[in-house]
Design a protein around this motif. Structure first.
Motif, PDB file in Angstrom:
ATOM      1  N   GLY A  42      -3.668  -3.141  -6.092  1.00  0.00           N
ATOM      2  CA  GLY A  42      -3.535  -1.698  -6.076  1.00  0.00           C
ATOM      3  C   GLY A  42      -2.235  -1.241  -6.705  1.00  0.00           C
ATOM      4  O   GLY A  42      -2.204  -0.249  -7.449  1.00  0.00           O
ATOM      5  N   PHE A  65       0.826  -1.204   0.000  1.00  0.00           N
ATOM      6  CA  PHE A  65       0.000   0.000   0.000  1.00  0.00           C
ATOM      7  C   PHE A  65       0.865   1.262   0.000  1.00  0.00           C
ATOM      8  O   PHE A  65       0.518   2.272  -0.614  1.00  0.00           O
ATOM      9  CB  PHE A  65      -0.944   0.006   1.209  1.00  0.00           C
ATOM     10  CG  PHE A  65      -2.213  -0.775   0.991  1.00  0.00           C
ATOM     11  CD1 PHE A  65      -2.988  -0.565  -0.136  1.00  0.00           C
ATOM     12  CD2 PHE A  65      -2.634  -1.719   1.910  1.00  0.00           C
ATOM     13  CE1 PHE A  65      -4.160  -1.286  -0.343  1.00  0.00           C
ATOM     14  CE2 PHE A  65      -3.792  -2.442   1.722  1.00  0.00           C
ATOM     15  CZ  PHE A  65      -4.565  -2.229   0.591  1.00  0.00           C
ATOM     16  N   LEU A 101      -9.376   2.655  -9.565  1.00  0.00           N
ATOM     17  CA  LEU A 101      -8.395   2.035  -8.668  1.00  0.00           C
ATOM     18  C   LEU A 101      -8.972   1.872  -7.272  1.00  0.00           C
ATOM     19  O   LEU A 101      -8.775   0.833  -6.626  1.00  0.00           O
ATOM     20  CB  LEU A 101      -7.130   2.886  -8.622  1.00  0.00           C
ATOM     21  CG  LEU A 101      -5.993   2.351  -7.738  1.00  0.00           C
ATOM     22  CD1 LEU A 101      -5.542   0.971  -8.216  1.00  0.00           C
ATOM     23  CD2 LEU A 101      -4.812   3.311  -7.723  1.00  0.00           C
ATOM     24  N   MET A 139       2.033   1.699  -3.531  1.00  0.00           N
ATOM     25  CA  MET A 139       0.947   2.199  -4.360  1.00  0.00           C
ATOM     26  C   MET A 139       0.797   3.712  -4.192  1.00  0.00           C
ATOM     27  O   MET A 139       0.664   4.457  -5.177  1.00  0.00           O
ATOM     28  CB  MET A 139      -0.362   1.500  -3.980  1.00  0.00           C
ATOM     29  CG  MET A 139      -1.568   1.944  -4.794  1.00  0.00           C
ATOM     30  SD  MET A 139      -3.103   1.161  -4.239  1.00  0.00           S
ATOM     31  CE  MET A 139      -3.351   2.003  -2.678  1.00  0.00           C
ATOM     32  N   SER A 143      -5.316  -7.502  -2.234  1.00  0.00           N
ATOM     33  CA  SER A 143      -5.859  -6.262  -2.807  1.00  0.00           C
ATOM     34  C   SER A 143      -4.775  -5.198  -2.909  1.00  0.00           C
ATOM     35  O   SER A 143      -4.804  -4.356  -3.813  1.00  0.00           O
ATOM     36  CB  SER A 143      -7.026  -5.752  -1.965  1.00  0.00           C
ATOM     37  OG  SER A 143      -6.572  -5.279  -0.710  1.00  0.00           O
ATOM     38  N   ALA A 144      -3.814  -5.208  -1.965  1.00  0.00           N
ATOM     39  CA  ALA A 144      -2.694  -4.271  -2.041  1.00  0.00           C
ATOM     40  C   ALA A 144      -1.870  -4.521  -3.293  1.00  0.00           C
ATOM     41  O   ALA A 144      -1.419  -3.579  -3.966  1.00  0.00           O
ATOM     42  CB  ALA A 144      -1.823  -4.386  -0.793  1.00  0.00           C
ATOM     43  N   VAL A 164      -9.408  -1.769  -5.373  1.00  0.00           N
ATOM     44  CA  VAL A 164      -8.781  -2.119  -4.100  1.00  0.00           C
ATOM     45  C   VAL A 164      -9.824  -2.441  -3.038  1.00  0.00           C
ATOM     46  O   VAL A 164      -9.802  -3.508  -2.419  1.00  0.00           O
ATOM     47  CB  VAL A 164      -7.863  -0.978  -3.620  1.00  0.00           C
ATOM     48  CG1 VAL A 164      -7.338  -1.268  -2.218  1.00  0.00           C
ATOM     49  CG2 VAL A 164      -6.698  -0.797  -4.583  1.00  0.00           C
ATOM     50  N   PRO A 190      -7.982   1.777   2.115  1.00  0.00           N
ATOM     51  CA  PRO A 190      -7.087   0.948   2.929  1.00  0.00           C
ATOM     52  C   PRO A 190      -6.119   1.791   3.747  1.00  0.00           C
ATOM     53  O   PRO A 190      -5.327   2.550   3.192  1.00  0.00           O
ATOM     54  CB  PRO A 190      -6.314   0.135   1.887  1.00  0.00           C
ATOM     55  CG  PRO A 190      -6.285   1.040   0.684  1.00  0.00           C
ATOM     56  CD  PRO A 190      -7.548   1.847   0.705  1.00  0.00           C
ATOM     57  N   VAL A 241      -6.957   5.460  -1.619  1.00  0.00           N
ATOM     58  CA  VAL A 241      -6.064   4.639  -2.432  1.00  0.00           C
ATOM     59  C   VAL A 241      -4.618   4.669  -1.950  1.00  0.00           C
ATOM     60  O   VAL A 241      -3.796   3.895  -2.431  1.00  0.00           O
ATOM     61  CB  VAL A 241      -6.107   5.064  -3.920  1.00  0.00           C
ATOM     62  CG1 VAL A 241      -7.451   4.745  -4.524  1.00  0.00           C
ATOM     63  CG2 VAL A 241      -5.783   6.532  -4.074  1.00  0.00           C
ATOM     64  N   SER A 249     -12.429  -5.363  -4.071  1.00  0.00           N
ATOM     65  CA  SER A 249     -11.895  -6.728  -4.007  1.00  0.00           C
ATOM     66  C   SER A 249     -11.862  -7.256  -2.580  1.00  0.00           C
ATOM     67  O   SER A 249     -11.995  -8.457  -2.356  1.00  0.00           O
ATOM     68  CB  SER A 249     -10.484  -6.759  -4.617  1.00  0.00           C
ATOM     69  OG  SER A 249      -9.594  -5.941  -3.879  1.00  0.00           O
TER      70      SER A 249
END
Length: 427
Positions: free
Chosen positions: A249, A67, A227, A70, A245-246, A231, A157, A112, A234
């Protein structure tokens, strides 16, 4: 020696090390070593090795650097410019107008990136010069950015929710769900304050924008919106775990960079370097706090603290007030992740005993940590914004952020009175 007195002495020693500028991780490890010596426990190598392996090999931790990476990719892809261009035409009729971009942009980017500092830096670089150029109040521009950037800690997240989930053994997916409604409520409260303030002190006017132009600007929001849906969707649909999911992302962020013609070897290298630095810093703090927690367990400090609080026969409300005051004080000296790691495993038994849900307490703790992000002398958001506007003092920035500090306190009262606002999506 009485264990509570020993705990107080250890706390003073820890604050002394931090005041001298010793790194948080080193400070925590040093106090843990001192605690083990006091307990005449000389199996330090075994305790340290066991703690390191037990707390740094969790599969859930893989989500943390992903994360962060991302967020770094999006930061270097200048996604903040797209947020500004996409939202600006739609805010003409709102009291406060472009000031709401700080709130909405921070909320979207928080969803995000998961990082408060990255949110403040990304949105601030785009909005502060533009707002100043258009004649908006510096105080409200700075304050709204400082307050709204804290949403990066709450809206999933969230990196700090991942850290809390690991430290307290609470479902990260459930924590993500619990952060949605409080995040939206805080966005609404921030926007309401800006609107009311702007009605009393009218802001500048925006140029007329045609409907065709409004629709055209929405296309700039499509990549980041997709996006965000990838993330978060999902996770909530059960297709992917937070760690998986990370990874999705990161893949999505790389595609966005490619579509914006900003993807390069240098961008990937620089984003990875920053990701490694940030991740190792967080993991080092996690290791130190876990080692200290283990050492305090040998001294029976958590159990004695629980018994002491129980002997005071505090009501749930009184306990929460005392904890809030303690966290505000800690926030003056420690960063948010350090506070969560250092206190969650110790306080969770007390919180459960008082009847609070650990998921609800996680959201409460994150909001209190959000408050610490905009309180001097260790308010990370204040430092980030100070780096963006060199001509403003740190205390002036803190003063501008103070109304949003009060809003965060008000939200704690709201979520305490109506816990279903936090837990409503977790059932």
């Amino acid at each position: 020696m009485d264990s509570l007195l020993l705990a107080a002495l250890l706390a003073v020693a820890l604050l002394s090390l931090l005041a001298m500028g010793v790194w948080v991780g080193f400070s925590l490890i040093a106090i843990a070593l001192l605690a083990l010596f006091v307990n005449n426990n000389y199996a330090i190598d075994l305790v340290f090795a066991t703690t390191s392996w037990g707390h740094l090999t969790s599969w859930s931790l893989t989500a943390l650097p992903l994360f962060i990476w991302m967020g770094e990719l999006l930061f270097r892809a200048n996604i903040g410019q797209d947020l500004f261009d996409g939202l600006a035409p739609w805010l003409k009729r709102f009291p406060g107008r472009l000031l709401h971009i700080n709130v909405l942009g921070s909320g979207i980017f928080a969803a995000v990136s998961g990082s408060s500092a990255a949110t403040a830096a990304t949105i601030g670089r785009m909005t502060l010069p533009e707002l100043s150029k258009r004649g908006y109040s510096d105080n409200l521009s700075i304050g709204s950015l400082a307050g709204s950037a804290t949403l990066g800690l709450l809206i999933p997240p969230s990196i700090i929710l991942i850290v809390y989930g690991i430290a307290s053994e609470v479902s990260i997916a459930q924590l993500f769900l619990a952060g949605i409604i409080p995040g939206l409520i805080l966005i609404s409260l921030f926007m309401l304050y800006i609107a009311l303030h702007s009605l009393v002190y009218p802001s500048v006017q925006l140029a007329e924008t045609t409907l065709l132009k409004k629709r055209a600007t929405l296309t700039k929001l499509i990549p980041i919106t997709l996006l965000m849906l990838l993330v978060i969707g999902s996770i909530y649909s059960g297709i992917a775990t937070p760690s998986e999911s990370a990874a999705l992302g990161v893949l999505g962020a790389l595609i966005i960079c490619y579509r914006k013609n900003s993807l390069s070897v240098d961008l990937i290298i620089q984003s990875l370097i920053t990701t490694v630095k940030t991740s190792t810093m967080i993991l080092f703090i996690l290791l130190g706090a876990s080692f200290l927690t283990m050492a305090m367990g040998f001294l029976q400090i958590p159990a004695d603290l629980a018994h002491w609080v129980a002997s005071k026969e505090l009501s749930a409300t009184q306990l929460l007030i005392y904890l809030t005051l303690v966290f505000i004080v800690l926030g003056l000296f420690l960063d948010g992740i350090s506070i969560v790691i250092l206190t969650s495993s110790i306080l969770l038994p007390l919180v459960k005993q008082a009847g609070f849900d650990p998921i609800w307490f996680g959201i409460y703790l994150v909001i209190v940590v959000e408050m610490s992000q905009i309180t001097p002398p260790v308010g990370f958001n204040l430092f980030v914004i100070k780096g963006l506007i060199q001509d403003k003092s740190l205390w002036l920035i803190a003063k501008a952020a103070f109304p949003f500090f009060l809003i965060l306190i008000s939200s704690l009262v709201l979520f305490y009175l109506y816990p279903q606002l936090v837990l409503g999506l977790t059932f």
